[in-house]
Design an enzyme around this catalytic site. Structure first.
Site, PDB file in Angstrom:
ATOM      1  N   LEU A 239       0.001  -1.384  79.146  1.00 11.60           N
ATOM      2  CA  LEU A 239       1.112  -2.220  79.602  1.00 11.60           C
ATOM      3  C   LEU A 239       1.007  -3.569  78.882  1.00 11.60           C
ATOM      4  O   LEU A 239       0.532  -4.559  79.430  1.00 11.60           O
ATOM      5  CB  LEU A 239       1.056  -2.370  81.120  1.00 11.60           C
ATOM      6  CG  LEU A 239       2.386  -2.573  81.830  1.00 11.60           C
ATOM      7  CD1 LEU A 239       3.426  -1.540  81.398  1.00 11.60           C
ATOM      8  CD2 LEU A 239       2.200  -2.508  83.335  1.00 11.60           C
ATOM      9  N   HIS A 240       1.486  -3.572  77.638  1.00 11.48           N
ATOM     10  CA  HIS A 240       1.273  -4.708  76.736  1.00 11.48           C
ATOM     11  C   HIS A 240       1.829  -6.027  77.282  1.00 11.48           C
ATOM     12  O   HIS A 240       1.092  -6.983  77.517  1.00 11.48           O
ATOM     13  CB  HIS A 240       1.928  -4.432  75.381  1.00 11.48           C
ATOM     14  CG  HIS A 240       1.531  -3.148  74.732  1.00 11.48           C
ATOM     15  ND1 HIS A 240       0.323  -2.980  74.096  1.00 11.48           N
ATOM     16  CD2 HIS A 240       2.194  -1.964  74.607  1.00 11.48           C
ATOM     17  CE1 HIS A 240       0.251  -1.753  73.605  1.00 11.48           C
ATOM     18  NE2 HIS A 240       1.374  -1.121  73.895  1.00 11.48           N
ATOM     19  N   ASP A 241       3.142  -6.085  77.436  1.00  9.85           N
ATOM     20  CA  ASP A 241       3.818  -7.370  77.649  1.00  9.85           C
ATOM     21  C   ASP A 241       3.466  -8.062  78.962  1.00  9.85           C
ATOM     22  O   ASP A 241       3.370  -9.295  78.994  1.00  9.85           O
ATOM     23  CB  ASP A 241       5.334  -7.188  77.531  1.00  9.85           C
ATOM     24  CG  ASP A 241       5.753  -6.757  76.131  1.00  9.85           C
ATOM     25  OD1 ASP A 241       4.969  -6.963  75.185  1.00  9.85           O
ATOM     26  OD2 ASP A 241       6.851  -6.198  75.982  1.00  9.85           O
TER      27      ASP A 241
END
EC number: 3.2.-.-
Length: 311
Positions: A239-241
């Site tokens: 879940l990068h952002d």
């Protein structure tokens, strides 16, 4: 007092969840949201910002669309990751409001001018809009507290062997941001690949049982499918952002180092690579706070806790 932030994003499943997390957090005051081309075309990422704010009943937040292409290159999109709409999976509402009649840079500049204190820019897509702002409004640099970006990595790539997607789309823009003299906080693949959401986490979010937590679970259902490819070696989906927002809320969840970062714009094999001077080999003064590790369970718990806000 809540921290004023300006969010520049290209939704994108993880961008959408970053919006959800930011707007569930009273510690943050989201002054405006601007859209960038990246995960999908500029028309679609703008629509996705409007759809998410309609879902969250936050149509009071000013929205503007940004540059239609990178500074010096043709646009590359990640439709293979995020689907035809950019937010494939859940049934999202159609927008009930319109964007501002101005560009992203104009809205950013207006937001900075009107703020009584420096604003934190959170950028979870390519850095095109932020670079254009910095180049066109040098007089506003002092109004920017820091720039927190999702992008880059130390010797790791997810779009090419050397480059992370957001930086690869517009490396010239990213280089402008890193060399701007404004404090930069970098959430790169080194940390975001450790911020994985597992299937059981998705079910935990779904069980919260409100409309927003259900949408988040459905976004993750789609996102998890892409990341099942064994080439990644993932247990779940990174879940990068949301790491950018989570760092603002709970920096103690993250391990960071202060390092100099530059962006390769011309390499035969390394265009878009973030060159992190981990061992201080260049003699350059550190220009970035680089996230290198995360308490995954604490990150998941934070997201689950904030999803209850939408009950």
């Amino acid at each position: 007092m809540a921290l004023p932030i300006l969010l520049d994003c290209d939704p994108g499943h993880d961008d959408a969840i970053a919006i959800v997390l930011a707007l569930a957090s009273p510690e943050l005051d989201v002054k405006a949201i601007t859209s960038s081309a990246g995960n999908q075309t500029p028309e679609k990422t703008l629509r996705n910002v409007l759809r998410m704010l309609t879902l969250l009943n936050r149509t009071d937040i000013p929205v503007a669309s940004g540059a239609v292409k990178p500074l010096m290159r043709n646009l590359i999109i990640a439709d293979n990751v995020h689907g035809e709409s950019g937010l494939d999976g859940p049934a999202l509402p159609e927008p009930t409001f319109a964007p501002q009649n101005c560009t992203a840079v104009e809205l950013m500049a207006k937001t900075l001018c009107e703020s009584e204190e420096p604003v934190t820019i959170v950028s979870t897509g390519p850095q095109t809009n932020v670079a254009l702002l910095l180049n066109s409004h040098p007089e506003l640099h002092s109004k920017i507290a820091r720039i927190v970006i999702m992008g880059g990595a130390m010797g790791l790539g997810n779009w090419t062997p050397a480059a992370e997607f957001n930086i690869y789309v517009d490396p010239e823009a990213a280089e402008i941001v890193f060399q701007s003299g404004i404090p930069v906080v970098m959430a790169g693949l080194d940390v975001t690949h450790k911020a994985q959401i597992h299937v059981e986490d998705t079910e935990r979010f779904r069980a919260i049982g409100n409309p927003v937590s259900t949408i988040v679970a459905e976004l993750l259902d789609f996102f998890l499918e892409y990341h099942k490819d064994e080439k990644w070696g993932f247990v779940g989906a990174p879940l990068h952002d949301p790491c950018t927002i989570a760092w603002l809320l709970k920096p103690e969840l993250f391990t960071t180092v202060e390092r100099w970062v530059g962006v390769e714009t011309q390499g035969k094999y390394t265009q878009g690579m973030t060159v992190v001077d981990y061992y201080y080999l260049t003699g350059n003064k550190p220009n970035a706070t680089v996230m290198v590790d995360v308490d995954r369970q604490g990150f998941v718990d934070l997201l689950a806790d904030r999803l209850k806000f939408y009950a």
